[in-house]
Motif scaffolding. Structure first.
Motif, PDB file in Angstrom:
ATOM      1  N   GLU A 272       9.879  -1.493  -9.451  1.00 22.29           N
ATOM      2  CA  GLU A 272       9.897  -2.947  -9.508  1.00 22.29           C
ATOM      3  C   GLU A 272      10.177  -3.405 -10.942  1.00 22.29           C
ATOM      4  OE1 GLU A 272       6.389  -1.754  -6.819  1.00 22.29           O
ATOM      5  OE2 GLU A 272       7.158  -1.167  -8.759  1.00 22.29           O
TER       6      GLU A 272
ATOM      7  N   ASP B  51       3.732 -10.359  -7.913  1.00 19.93           N
ATOM      8  CA  ASP B  51       3.448 -10.197  -6.490  1.00 19.93           C
ATOM      9  C   ASP B  51       3.303 -11.499  -5.721  1.00 19.93           C
ATOM     10  OD1 ASP B  51       3.402  -7.437  -6.789  1.00 19.93           O
ATOM     11  OD2 ASP B  51       1.252  -7.398  -7.214  1.00 19.93           O
TER      12      ASP B  51
ATOM     13  N   GLY C 250       2.069   0.773 -12.630  1.00 24.34           N
ATOM     14  CA  GLY C 250       3.023  -0.193 -13.176  1.00 24.34           C
ATOM     15  C   GLY C 250       2.526  -0.705 -14.517  1.00 24.34           C
TER      16      GLY C 250
ATOM     17  N   GLY D  42       7.331  -1.607 -12.588  1.00 29.96           N
ATOM     18  CA  GLY D  42       6.444  -1.071 -11.568  1.00 29.96           C
ATOM     19  C   GLY D  42       6.606   0.406 -11.301  1.00 29.96           C
TER      20      GLY D  42
ATOM     21  N   ASP E 112      -1.300  -1.904 -13.844  1.00 32.25           N
ATOM     22  CA  ASP E 112      -1.971  -2.118 -12.566  1.00 32.25           C
ATOM     23  C   ASP E 112      -2.455  -0.771 -12.043  1.00 32.25           C
ATOM     24  OD1 ASP E 112       0.220  -0.825 -11.387  1.00 32.25           O
ATOM     25  OD2 ASP E 112       0.893  -2.569 -10.272  1.00 32.25           O
TER      26      ASP E 112
ATOM     27  N   LEU F 127       0.272 -10.074 -12.996  1.00 28.70           N
ATOM     28  CA  LEU F 127       0.756  -9.414 -11.793  1.00 28.70           C
ATOM     29  C   LEU F 127       0.851 -10.367 -10.612  1.00 28.70           C
ATOM     30  CD1 LEU F 127      -0.849  -5.916 -12.193  1.00 28.70           C
ATOM     31  CD2 LEU F 127       1.395  -6.724 -12.881  1.00 28.70           C
TER      32      LEU F 127
END
Length: 168
Positions: free
Chosen positions: A92, A118, A74, A88, A70, A114
């Motif tokens: 995370e 999330d 992450g 993450g 991302d 993701l």
């Protein structure tokens, strides 16, 4: 575990992963932040990242093959045990899918890797091309998001234990 001394490592992604990512699912979602890679990160890159992420400069080569990220740094990776995981940039941890087959069903159901981490802020709809791919790869009929989530959640304690052991 992967050996960081391997010079001619195979960085080729599984063909089904390349095919799934080539269907441009990720570009179809506004604000969606996942960039799939064309090949696995090198073992050296992954080990360097793992050492920084765990805070242990002597950490051994991690059991992950990174295939996407991302915008915050992450990483999405295949764990050597089979699950697809997210590690993450802020520590995370998540299991995205129990295995590659469930990862394909996640995508087929209209949820990106993701979004699994999330949360989904829209009503996902199946994507026919990905449904066809998931069926070809797994040989199964449709697999619900609830079943994919439950199987992934069952893998989280093992991932947490691995990470805790690495940072202890």
């Amino acid at each position: 575990m992967y050996d960081a001394t391997v010079i001619d490592e195979d960085r080729t992604l599984p063909a089904v992963l390349v095919e799934a990512h080539s269907l441009e699912f990720f570009e179809d979602h506004d604000g969606y932040d996942f960039q799939p890679d064309d090949e696995f990160d090198s073992v050296t890159e992954t080990t360097h990242w793992w050492r920084a992420w765990t805070g242990d400069p002597a950490a051994t080569t991690p059991p992950f093959r990174v295939f996407g990220r991302d915008g915050t740094g992450g990483l999405a990776a295949i764990w050597s045990r089979g699950p697809i995981v997210f590690l993450g940039s802020e520590g995370e941890l998540a299991v995205i899918a129990r295995d590659l087959g469930d990862y394909l069903w996640l995508l087929a159901n209209g949820v990106g890797p993701l979004e699994r981490v999330d949360g989904v802020d829209r009503d996902p709809e199946p994507i026919p091309a990905l449904v066809d791919l998931a069926q070809r790869f797994t040989g199964d009929g449709a697999r619900s998001l609830e079943a994919v989530y439950a199987a992934a959640d069952a893998e989280l304690p093992a991932l947490t234990a691995l990470v805790n052991a690495a940072i202890s």
